[in-house]
Scaffold this motif. Structure first.
Motif, mmCIF file in Angstrom:
data_model
loop_
_atom_site.group_PDB
_atom_site.id
_atom_site.type_symbol
_atom_site.label_atom_id
_atom_site.label_comp_id
_atom_site.label_asym_id
_atom_site.label_seq_id
_atom_site.Cartn_x
_atom_site.Cartn_y
_atom_site.Cartn_z
ATOM 1 N N VAL A 6 -15.073 -35.692 -7.288
ATOM 2 C CA VAL A 6 -15.287 -34.257 -7.044
ATOM 3 C C VAL A 6 -15.092 -33.462 -8.328
ATOM 4 C CG1 VAL A 6 -14.405 -32.221 -5.832
ATOM 5 C CG2 VAL A 6 -14.658 -34.396 -4.614
ATOM 6 N N SER A 7 -14.051 -33.817 -9.089
ATOM 7 C CA SER A 7 -13.766 -33.114 -10.338
ATOM 8 C C SER A 7 -14.901 -33.310 -11.346
ATOM 9 C CB SER A 7 -12.460 -33.632 -10.939
ATOM 10 O OG SER A 7 -12.191 -33.011 -12.181
ATOM 11 N N SER A 8 -15.400 -34.538 -11.446
ATOM 12 C CA SER A 8 -16.487 -34.830 -12.362
ATOM 13 C C SER A 8 -17.751 -34.075 -11.975
ATOM 14 C CB SER A 8 -16.758 -36.335 -12.385
ATOM 15 O OG SER A 8 -17.845 -36.645 -13.215
ATOM 16 N N GLU A 9 -18.019 -34.001 -10.678
ATOM 17 C CA GLU A 9 -19.194 -33.289 -10.198
ATOM 18 C C GLU A 9 -19.072 -31.784 -10.462
ATOM 19 O OE1 GLU A 9 -22.989 -32.959 -8.236
ATOM 20 O OE2 GLU A 9 -21.893 -34.482 -9.362
ATOM 21 N N ARG A 10 -17.861 -31.248 -10.295
ATOM 22 C CA ARG A 10 -17.639 -29.825 -10.560
ATOM 23 C C ARG A 10 -17.943 -29.506 -12.010
ATOM 24 N NH1 ARG A 10 -14.720 -26.972 -13.424
ATOM 25 N NH2 ARG A 10 -13.463 -28.738 -14.119
ATOM 26 N N LYS A 11 -17.441 -30.342 -12.915
ATOM 27 C CA LYS A 11 -17.689 -30.121 -14.339
ATOM 28 C C LYS A 11 -19.176 -30.198 -14.650
ATOM 29 C CE LYS A 11 -13.255 -31.902 -16.033
ATOM 30 N NZ LYS A 11 -12.601 -32.940 -16.883
ATOM 31 N N ARG A 12 -19.840 -31.190 -14.058
ATOM 32 C CA ARG A 12 -21.265 -31.364 -14.325
ATOM 33 C C ARG A 12 -22.059 -30.143 -13.879
ATOM 34 N NH1 ARG A 12 -25.823 -32.450 -11.943
ATOM 35 N NH2 ARG A 12 -24.871 -32.555 -9.885
ATOM 36 N N ILE A 13 -21.808 -29.684 -12.654
ATOM 37 C CA ILE A 13 -22.544 -28.541 -12.116
ATOM 38 C C ILE A 13 -22.245 -27.275 -12.914
ATOM 39 C CG2 ILE A 13 -22.777 -27.024 -10.110
ATOM 40 C CD1 ILE A 13 -22.286 -29.486 -8.354
ATOM 41 N N TYR A 14 -20.982 -27.079 -13.232
ATOM 42 C CA TYR A 14 -20.597 -25.867 -13.975
ATOM 43 C C TYR A 14 -21.282 -25.813 -15.333
ATOM 44 C CZ TYR A 14 -17.801 -22.315 -16.293
ATOM 45 O OH TYR A 14 -17.412 -21.188 -16.980
ATOM 46 N N ASN A 15 -21.232 -26.912 -16.055
ATOM 47 C CA ASN A 15 -21.798 -26.911 -17.400
ATOM 48 C C ASN A 15 -23.320 -26.952 -17.393
ATOM 49 O OD1 ASN A 15 -19.465 -26.949 -19.408
ATOM 50 N ND2 ASN A 15 -18.824 -28.486 -17.923
ATOM 51 N N VAL A 92 -14.079 -22.426 -20.132
ATOM 52 C CA VAL A 92 -13.949 -23.587 -19.253
ATOM 53 C C VAL A 92 -14.667 -24.786 -19.858
ATOM 54 C CG1 VAL A 92 -14.449 -24.508 -16.963
ATOM 55 C CG2 VAL A 92 -13.704 -22.143 -17.207
ATOM 56 N N SER A 93 -15.818 -24.547 -20.484
ATOM 57 C CA SER A 93 -16.568 -25.636 -21.099
ATOM 58 C C SER A 93 -15.769 -26.319 -22.198
ATOM 59 C CB SER A 93 -17.892 -25.107 -21.681
ATOM 60 O OG SER A 93 -18.764 -24.690 -20.653
ATOM 61 N N GLY A 97 -14.320 -30.422 -22.535
ATOM 62 C CA GLY A 97 -14.670 -31.340 -23.607
ATOM 63 C C GLY A 97 -15.924 -30.995 -24.381
ATOM 64 N N TYR A 98 -16.483 -29.787 -24.174
ATOM 65 C CA TYR A 98 -17.693 -29.375 -24.882
ATOM 66 C C TYR A 98 -17.345 -28.511 -26.091
ATOM 67 C CZ TYR A 98 -20.276 -30.896 -20.726
ATOM 68 O OH TYR A 98 -20.803 -31.632 -19.700
ATOM 69 N N ASN A 99 -18.118 -28.658 -27.160
ATOM 70 C CA ASN A 99 -17.943 -27.811 -28.337
ATOM 71 C C ASN A 99 -18.664 -26.488 -28.125
ATOM 72 O OD1 ASN A 99 -16.477 -29.769 -29.833
ATOM 73 N ND2 ASN A 99 -18.400 -30.774 -30.411
ATOM 74 N N VAL A 100 -18.029 -25.407 -28.554
ATOM 75 C CA VAL A 100 -18.566 -24.058 -28.344
ATOM 76 C C VAL A 100 -18.384 -23.248 -29.622
ATOM 77 C CG1 VAL A 100 -18.290 -21.896 -27.044
ATOM 78 C CG2 VAL A 100 -18.097 -24.084 -25.856
ATOM 79 N N LEU A 250 -13.545 -25.126 -30.405
ATOM 80 C CA LEU A 250 -14.076 -23.789 -30.161
ATOM 81 C C LEU A 250 -14.016 -23.041 -31.486
ATOM 82 C CD1 LEU A 250 -14.951 -21.290 -28.535
ATOM 83 C CD2 LEU A 250 -12.531 -20.918 -27.978
ATOM 84 N N TRP A 251 -15.177 -22.646 -31.997
ATOM 85 C CA TRP A 251 -15.248 -21.866 -33.231
ATOM 86 C C TRP A 251 -15.513 -20.414 -32.875
ATOM 87 C CZ3 TRP A 251 -14.384 -23.751 -38.111
ATOM 88 C CH2 TRP A 251 -14.420 -25.152 -38.280
#
Length: 309
Positions: A6-15, A92-93, A97-100, A250-251
């Motif tokens: 569920v957590s993995s799916e939430r991250k996928r949908i959000y991003n 949140v991204s 684990g995403y670079n922003v 995060l830059w």
């Protein structure tokens, strides 16, 4: 196992939603008239359509009007909280684990540093973003452990300066350069990185680092930023359930102002600074254009542009 799915799916949908809105988004913030402009009887040249929050019109000197569209337009009366509300989702991204990267771009004297740094009474994007990172980290403490570190550097006349070292008693190291790490990311070996545990820690670092930044006077701005200032937040995540680890950056970048050299009346060292500033901003525009159009070749120039690849 069900929680992890569920957590993995939430991250996928959000991003994916963030990507649908656009990996590259451009906001426009219109500053109010300053005291000197009002004293000279000047009027605003920008018009807004109340029904559209992504358009504005500029009244030209020949009585014509030019229309511009952005992802969002902030009016002069919009406060720091309104600006942060538009950048808040990317926080949140970063924790996922995403670079922003967030840039403040504009002419000298348009309020970029105020938007990014703000004041102690009216804090900007930098501080509010860290505040949100800490808040979400606390909300996830049952399943995730996060470690946040801050670095702060400036690019001045195409040289990198470590602002946290410059503002401390630490000896200045040899010239800093951008290197490619083994995993393919761009790093600055030797750059000071300070672990932070609260927004108070962050504010003290931002204040000390900002004091070491290169500034100077021009006819457009008494305290003009003469460098690109880069705040890097490194987020290391440790999933307490499955042991999965993440690392992201995060830059938050306060670019030096673009300048028309003849209009701001600079010479000597100020002229040299302006030429370097305009050269790097032009290169950055080419990079963003290539990324937005998804061209095969992205024209990264040497120096700090490659940090965001």
């Amino acid at each position: 196992m069900k929680y992890l799915e569920v957590s993995s799916e939430r991250k996928r949908i959000y991003n994916e939603l963030i990507e649908i809105k656009g990996n590259i988004r451009v906001f426009c913030r219109c500053r109010p008239l300053n005291s000197a402009e009002m004293a000279n009887g000047l009027a605003s040249v920008v018009e807004f359509d109340p029904a559209q929050d992504n358009e504005l019109q500029v009244n030209c000197s020949d009585s014509s009007k030019k229309q511009f569209k952005f992802d969002h337009v902030f009016k002069p009366e919009d406060d720091q909280e309104a600006v942060f509300a538009q950048t808040k989702p990317v926080v949140v991204s970063v924790l996922d684990g995403y670079n922003v990267c967030i840039f403040a771009y504009g002419q000298t004297g348009t309020g970029k540093t105020f938007t990014m740094e703000g004041t102690q009474e009216n804090r900007g994007v930098n501080y509010r973003t860290l505040e949100e990172l800490f808040r979400i980290s606390e909300d996830r403490r049952g399943t995730m452990r996060y470690e946040l570190s801050v670095s702060m550097l400036e690019v001045y006349n195409e040289r990198i300066r470590d602002l946290l070292v410059e503002s401390s008693d630490e000896p200045v190291k040899k010239r800093l350069e951008i290197k490619q790490a083994a995993e393919g990311t761009q790093e600055v070996p030797g750059l000071m990185e300070v672990r932070v545990f609260s927004t108070e820690d962050v504010w003290e670092l931002l204040r000390s680092g900002s004091r070491a930044r290169s500034v100077g006077s021009t006819s457009a701005n008494e305290m003009s930023s003469r460098s690109h200032c880069l705040l890097r937040v490194t987020v290391r995540g440790d999933n307490l359930i499955n042991g999965h680890k993440t690392k992201s950056h995060l830059w938050m970048v306060d670019l030096a102002g673009s300048e028309r050299v003849g209009r701001i009346e600079v010479e000597g060292e100020r002229l040299k600074e302006s030429q370097f500033i305009n050269k790097s901003l032009s290169a950055l525009g080419d990079v963003i254009s290539a990324l937005a159009s998804k061209t095969a070749h992205v024209p990264y120039r040497s120096h700090f542009l490659s940090l965001f690849s």
